[in-house]
Design a protein around this motif. Structure first.
Motif, mmCIF file in Angstrom:
data_model
loop_
_atom_site.group_PDB
_atom_site.id
_atom_site.type_symbol
_atom_site.label_atom_id
_atom_site.label_comp_id
_atom_site.label_asym_id
_atom_site.label_seq_id
_atom_site.Cartn_x
_atom_site.Cartn_y
_atom_site.Cartn_z
ATOM 1 N N LEU A 1 35.598 43.509 43.747
ATOM 2 C CA LEU A 1 35.616 44.701 44.589
ATOM 3 C C LEU A 1 34.359 44.700 45.439
ATOM 4 C CD1 LEU A 1 36.826 47.427 45.453
ATOM 5 C CD2 LEU A 1 35.558 48.488 43.563
ATOM 6 N N VAL B 1 40.908 51.432 50.223
ATOM 7 C CA VAL B 1 41.109 50.152 49.536
ATOM 8 C C VAL B 1 42.545 49.711 49.767
ATOM 9 C CG1 VAL B 1 41.108 48.968 47.310
ATOM 10 C CG2 VAL B 1 39.420 50.739 47.763
ATOM 11 N N ASN C 1 42.859 42.533 52.139
ATOM 12 C CA ASN C 1 42.787 42.692 50.686
ATOM 13 C C ASN C 1 43.808 41.792 50.003
ATOM 14 O OD1 ASN C 1 41.189 45.481 49.680
ATOM 15 N ND2 ASN C 1 41.714 45.410 51.856
ATOM 16 N N ILE D 1 40.406 49.868 38.943
ATOM 17 C CA ILE D 1 39.740 50.704 39.949
ATOM 18 C C ILE D 1 40.404 52.082 39.968
ATOM 19 C CG2 ILE D 1 39.150 50.938 42.383
ATOM 20 C CD1 ILE D 1 39.424 47.887 42.586
#
Length: 327
Positions: free
Chosen positions: A10, A57, A62, A186
């Motif tokens: 992360l 996020v 990603n 997360i």
């Protein structure tokens, strides 16, 4: 870093050309006297926030093992409120104050510290809904009565005492039902929401659980992995709150400037049961049920949050006696 059972990196980053947020506020109030001792006030309050900080996020770039928490200006907010207040000045020892507000706060993220999922099909627009702290209705009323001082007679000890009462009532905070507390280790404030099964009621009456009702797990179904379901953010209203506090006080004076003030207080004098919002994670064994009193939910139930539970509304009846000496 290593999170959960898989290795996932992360990283934190800032969007290019990140700018300061913009907030515009406005308000106006009208006061109308109702006789010599009463005043009625009605006001309107509004604000609009744009370019607010939103930490996202799951956007472009990603991967399941490399996630980026990107600080962006994608946050937005809007608040509209009607506020009314009645005030009665002291007249023969009696004074009163009643305040009521109807308001609606909307945003797509209620904190600049939370991480929000912004993967495919989960843009900021889909999260635009009632704020986490939205209170549609709020009522506060206070009444004070001071007994006149009696110079002589059997009942002179009753004189000088005062009674204060405070009534507080409000509607519930909104709830976002999520599948789990974490994704890939997360914590995400908005992911992942399930699909809503329209043929099933959201609430079920159940006298065996706090508050007498619980969320119906059959009303929700997990969407495809990594995807937001059809249930909206903060789409469900939680438990409301009502509480009455009472205080009895008196001052004893002697030698001009020496004063002893005695105050006896009863918080939630009727011992009205106010429960925290139900557990919102479908993976929990107690999903849909409240697991604490309301005062433990406010400020995360920890003195370290800055909001000590013992000082918050929604707890059981408590008594307090205070003696103060001024000289």
């Amino acid at each position: 870093g290593v999170y959960g059972f898989v290795t996932s990196l992360l990283s934190y980053a800032f969007a290019p050309n990140l700018r300061l947020p913009r907030l515009t506020e406005w308000n106006f109030t009208l006061d109308q006297a109702l006789g010599a001792h009463d005043v009625l006030s009605v006001g309107y309050v509004g604000s609009v926030g744009s370019g607010l900080i939103r930490r996202e996020v799951g956007g472009p770039g990603n991967t399941p093992t490399a996630l980026f928490a990107l600080t962006t200006n994608d946050g937005a907010s809007n608040y509209q409120g009607l506020q009314a207040q009645y005030r009665r000045k002291v007249l023969q020892g009696l004074q009163a104050l009643v305040s009521y507000s109807w308001s609606h706060s909307l945003d797509n993220d209620s904190s600049d510290a939370f991480l929000m999922w912004a993967g495919p099909g989960a843009g900021a627009a889909r999260d635009h809904a009632s704020s986490d702290f939205d209170l549609r209705h709020s009522l506060t009323a206070s009444l004070t009565y001071e007994l006149p001082v009696r110079a002589a007679g059997r009942a002179r000890w009753l004189g000088g005492w005062a009674v204060d009462s405070l009534v507080r009532a409000r509607s519930g905070f909104p709830i976002s039902v999520l599948l789990n507390e974490q994704y890939q280790g997360i914590g995400l404030a908005n992911a992942f929401r399930p699909d809503r099964i329209l043929s099933q009621p959201i609430w079920i009456d159940d006298g065996s659980v706090p508050g007498g009702r619980r969320l119906n797990p059959a009303a929700f179904q997990a969407a495809a992995a990594g995807m937001q379901g059809t249930l909206g953010r903060n789409a469900i209203a939680g438990f409301g709150m009502g509480q009455v506090d009472v205080a009895l006080r008196r001052e004893f004076r002697w030698q001009d400037r020496k004063v002893i003030q005695v105050r006896l207080e009863a918080f939630n004098v009727a011992n009205q049961a106010n429960f925290a919002d139900p557990v919102k994670f479908l993976s929990s064994a107690v999903f849909g049920q409240s697991t604490s009193m309301l005062n433990l939910m406010l400020g995360t139930g920890s003195p370290g949050s800055g909001l000590s539970p013992i000082l918050q509304t929604g707890g059981p009846r408590s008594l307090q006696a205070t003696v103060r000496f001024r000289f």
